[in-house]
Every structure is written in C-alpha cells, then in structure tokens.
Design a protein around this motif. Sequence first.
Motif, mmCIF file in Angstrom:
data_model
loop_
_atom_site.group_PDB
_atom_site.id
_atom_site.type_symbol
_atom_site.label_atom_id
_atom_site.label_comp_id
_atom_site.label_asym_id
_atom_site.label_seq_id
_atom_site.Cartn_x
_atom_site.Cartn_y
_atom_site.Cartn_z
ATOM 1 N N THR A 22 0.838 -1.197 0.000
ATOM 2 C CA THR A 22 0.000 0.000 0.000
ATOM 3 C C THR A 22 0.874 1.249 0.000
ATOM 4 O O THR A 22 2.069 1.202 0.333
ATOM 5 C CB THR A 22 -0.918 0.044 1.235
ATOM 6 N N GLU A 23 0.255 2.370 -0.337
ATOM 7 C CA GLU A 23 0.993 3.632 -0.352
ATOM 8 C C GLU A 23 1.468 4.007 1.049
ATOM 9 O O GLU A 23 2.596 4.476 1.236
ATOM 10 C CB GLU A 23 0.117 4.739 -0.927
ATOM 11 N N ALA A 24 0.605 3.785 2.043
ATOM 12 C CA ALA A 24 0.966 4.137 3.417
ATOM 13 C C ALA A 24 2.165 3.321 3.893
ATOM 14 O O ALA A 24 3.068 3.846 4.564
ATOM 15 C CB ALA A 24 -0.231 3.915 4.344
ATOM 16 N N GLU A 25 2.181 2.049 3.543
ATOM 17 C CA GLU A 25 3.303 1.200 3.946
ATOM 18 C C GLU A 25 4.597 1.655 3.261
ATOM 19 O O GLU A 25 5.671 1.643 3.873
ATOM 20 C CB GLU A 25 3.007 -0.260 3.598
ATOM 21 N N ALA A 26 4.481 2.051 2.002
ATOM 22 C CA ALA A 26 5.664 2.522 1.282
ATOM 23 C C ALA A 26 6.192 3.813 1.899
ATOM 24 O O ALA A 26 7.404 3.994 2.056
ATOM 25 C CB ALA A 26 5.326 2.730 -0.186
ATOM 26 N N GLN A 27 5.286 4.718 2.257
ATOM 27 C CA GLN A 27 5.702 5.981 2.871
ATOM 28 C C GLN A 27 6.437 5.737 4.185
ATOM 29 O O GLN A 27 7.352 6.484 4.548
ATOM 30 C CB GLN A 27 4.476 6.865 3.131
ATOM 31 N N ALA A 28 6.056 4.688 4.902
ATOM 32 C CA ALA A 28 6.635 4.430 6.221
ATOM 33 C C ALA A 28 8.003 3.759 6.155
ATOM 34 O O ALA A 28 8.691 3.658 7.179
ATOM 35 C CB ALA A 28 5.675 3.557 7.034
ATOM 36 N N ILE A 29 8.424 3.320 4.989
ATOM 37 C CA ILE A 29 9.705 2.610 4.865
ATOM 38 C C ILE A 29 10.872 3.581 5.049
ATOM 39 O O ILE A 29 10.862 4.695 4.523
ATOM 40 C CB ILE A 29 9.813 1.917 3.492
ATOM 41 N N THR A 30 11.862 3.147 5.798
ATOM 42 C CA THR A 30 13.123 3.885 5.907
ATOM 43 C C THR A 30 14.155 3.165 5.045
ATOM 44 O O THR A 30 14.499 2.005 5.313
ATOM 45 C CB THR A 30 13.615 3.939 7.363
ATOM 46 N N LEU A 31 14.610 3.829 4.003
ATOM 47 C CA LEU A 31 15.556 3.202 3.082
ATOM 48 C C LEU A 31 16.929 3.069 3.737
ATOM 49 O O LEU A 31 17.413 3.989 4.407
ATOM 50 C CB LEU A 31 15.667 4.026 1.801
ATOM 51 N N THR A 32 17.553 1.913 3.536
ATOM 52 C CA THR A 32 18.873 1.621 4.091
ATOM 53 C C THR A 32 19.752 1.042 2.978
ATOM 54 O O THR A 32 19.263 0.747 1.877
ATOM 55 C CB THR A 32 18.768 0.588 5.229
ATOM 56 N N PRO A 33 21.057 0.856 3.233
ATOM 57 C CA PRO A 33 21.920 0.228 2.217
ATOM 58 C C PRO A 33 21.428 -1.139 1.759
ATOM 59 O O PRO A 33 21.752 -1.581 0.654
ATOM 60 C CB PRO A 33 23.269 0.126 2.935
ATOM 61 N N ALA A 34 20.623 -1.805 2.587
ATOM 62 C CA ALA A 34 20.085 -3.111 2.193
ATOM 63 C C ALA A 34 19.110 -2.994 1.026
ATOM 64 O O ALA A 34 18.815 -3.981 0.353
ATOM 65 C CB ALA A 34 19.397 -3.771 3.387
ATOM 66 N N HIS A 35 18.597 -1.784 0.783
ATOM 67 C CA HIS A 35 17.652 -1.564 -0.313
ATOM 68 C C HIS A 35 18.356 -1.100 -1.592
ATOM 69 O O HIS A 35 17.699 -0.657 -2.535
ATOM 70 C CB HIS A 35 16.609 -0.511 0.091
ATOM 71 N N LEU A 36 19.681 -1.207 -1.635
ATOM 72 C CA LEU A 36 20.428 -0.734 -2.808
ATOM 73 C C LEU A 36 19.905 -1.388 -4.081
ATOM 74 O O LEU A 36 19.800 -2.608 -4.177
ATOM 75 C CB LEU A 36 21.920 -1.046 -2.650
ATOM 76 N N LEU A 37 19.595 -0.552 -5.062
ATOM 77 C CA LEU A 37 19.137 -1.042 -6.360
ATOM 78 C C LEU A 37 20.240 -0.956 -7.401
ATOM 79 O O LEU A 37 20.473 -1.900 -8.161
ATOM 80 C CB LEU A 37 17.919 -0.236 -6.828
ATOM 81 N N SER A 38 20.948 0.182 -7.444
ATOM 82 C CA SER A 38 21.964 0.353 -8.484
ATOM 83 C C SER A 38 22.944 1.456 -8.117
ATOM 84 O O SER A 38 22.648 2.321 -7.288
ATOM 85 C CB SER A 38 21.302 0.688 -9.828
ATOM 86 N N ASN A 39 24.111 1.389 -8.750
ATOM 87 C CA ASN A 39 25.081 2.488 -8.738
ATOM 88 C C ASN A 39 24.959 3.189 -10.081
ATOM 89 O O ASN A 39 24.973 2.542 -11.127
ATOM 90 C CB ASN A 39 26.507 1.969 -8.549
ATOM 91 N N ARG A 40 24.862 4.517 -10.061
ATOM 92 C CA ARG A 40 24.620 5.246 -11.303
ATOM 93 C C ARG A 40 25.685 6.327 -11.515
ATOM 94 O O ARG A 40 26.162 6.941 -10.555
ATOM 95 C CB ARG A 40 23.237 5.902 -11.282
#
Length: 206
Positions: free
Chosen positions: A126-144
């Motif tokens: 859900t949108e609310a759950e996404a808003q509540a996420i704290t991004l960390t290095p474990a969520h790394l998607l890519s180096n750009r």
Amino acid sequence: MRHQSLHIQPAVHQHPATRLRTALCLAAACAALAACKPQSAPQQPAAATQQANESFATLVQACTQFVAARTPHVGKADVAGNIVWTKTGYSPAQVQPEVMATESAVTPFVGKIVIKDNEARATAATEAEAQAITLTPAHLLSNRTHTFVYSFDGQQWRWQNGQRLTKIPGQNDRMDELALTEVSAPGPQGFAGCLPANITPPAATK
C-alpha cells in the motif's frame, strides 16, 4: 727513405634489404621521438577562460544544490506483472565538473558534469506502507553515473548531450543515452537543476 704502404679498408656494402630495414628502423625511431614530445593544450584568451570558468561554476553550484535537495519519492510500479507501491531514494551525490578549452572559434570551451550516486528502492502493498519505509543500504538497487556535456559559445553554456551508466549487482552494466525531456523532468527523477538557464524543456507529448 723507407716508404710505408697505406692500407685502406674496403667500404662495407650493405645488401639492399639491409639498407631498407635500417631506414625503416630510423623512421620508426624518429616517429616515436615525435610522439613523445608534449602536445600543447589549446589556449584561449585569459578573459574568455575566466568567463567560461565562472559561468560554469555557477551552473555546477546549481546542479549540486539540486541533487542535494532530492528526497525519497513514492509511486506505483509494475514488478513481475504485479502493481506495487515503491519508495525510491538516492544517496548523496558526487558532482565532478570539468572545463576544457578547444581550438574552435565557435565553441571555444566544452564542459562536463559527472554525477555519481546510488539508487535505493523498496516495495510495499500500500501507499501508506511505502511511505513508512526507511531506506537503508540493504535496499540498494543500483550504482549510477550520469555524464552531462555542455558547450560554451563565448556568451553562454548550452546543453549538448547526456548519458547514464547503471550498475546493478548480478546484471550487466547498462549505458543509456538521455533525452532532454528526461534530464529536464522536475522532481527527484530528473536533473532540471543541471541545465543552463537558456534551456527550454521540450513540451510533454500526450
């Protein structure tokens, strides 16, 4: 009176093939020496150089402030055929500028801005759950690595082109050419702050 005989060594005659090899070796040596000579860099008048450097520094400052102000954003995405909510954010970026003189009277200087950052992304139902996420290095998607190229016509800097190198763990590196519409997009996904003030973003197609 005693006469001494004078002995003259006969001239050594080289075979034509030997003379050719010798000539080729000498030519190669001369070419190598010429290549080792330092090549003088293109020079432009001091006043023009100062103007180009100062105006490019203003552009770099605006670009640096723009990428530093980015915040995580939430939106919908199609992941393996499922519509999910995602939260995407970016690490602090490294902004590396460079200005080089040319021999052209039309574009006496070219500039380059290289922006390196990491992209992180997490998904939620859900949108609310996404808003509540704290991004960390474990969520790394890519180096750009974004590279933007500009030219200076003696009065102002102009956008030329851009590209993005994306490195995703476990996948092949990907290089994408960037259209002006992508770079000029507002918000954290674009780089509008890295464009010269004279750029008019293309109208969005419906």
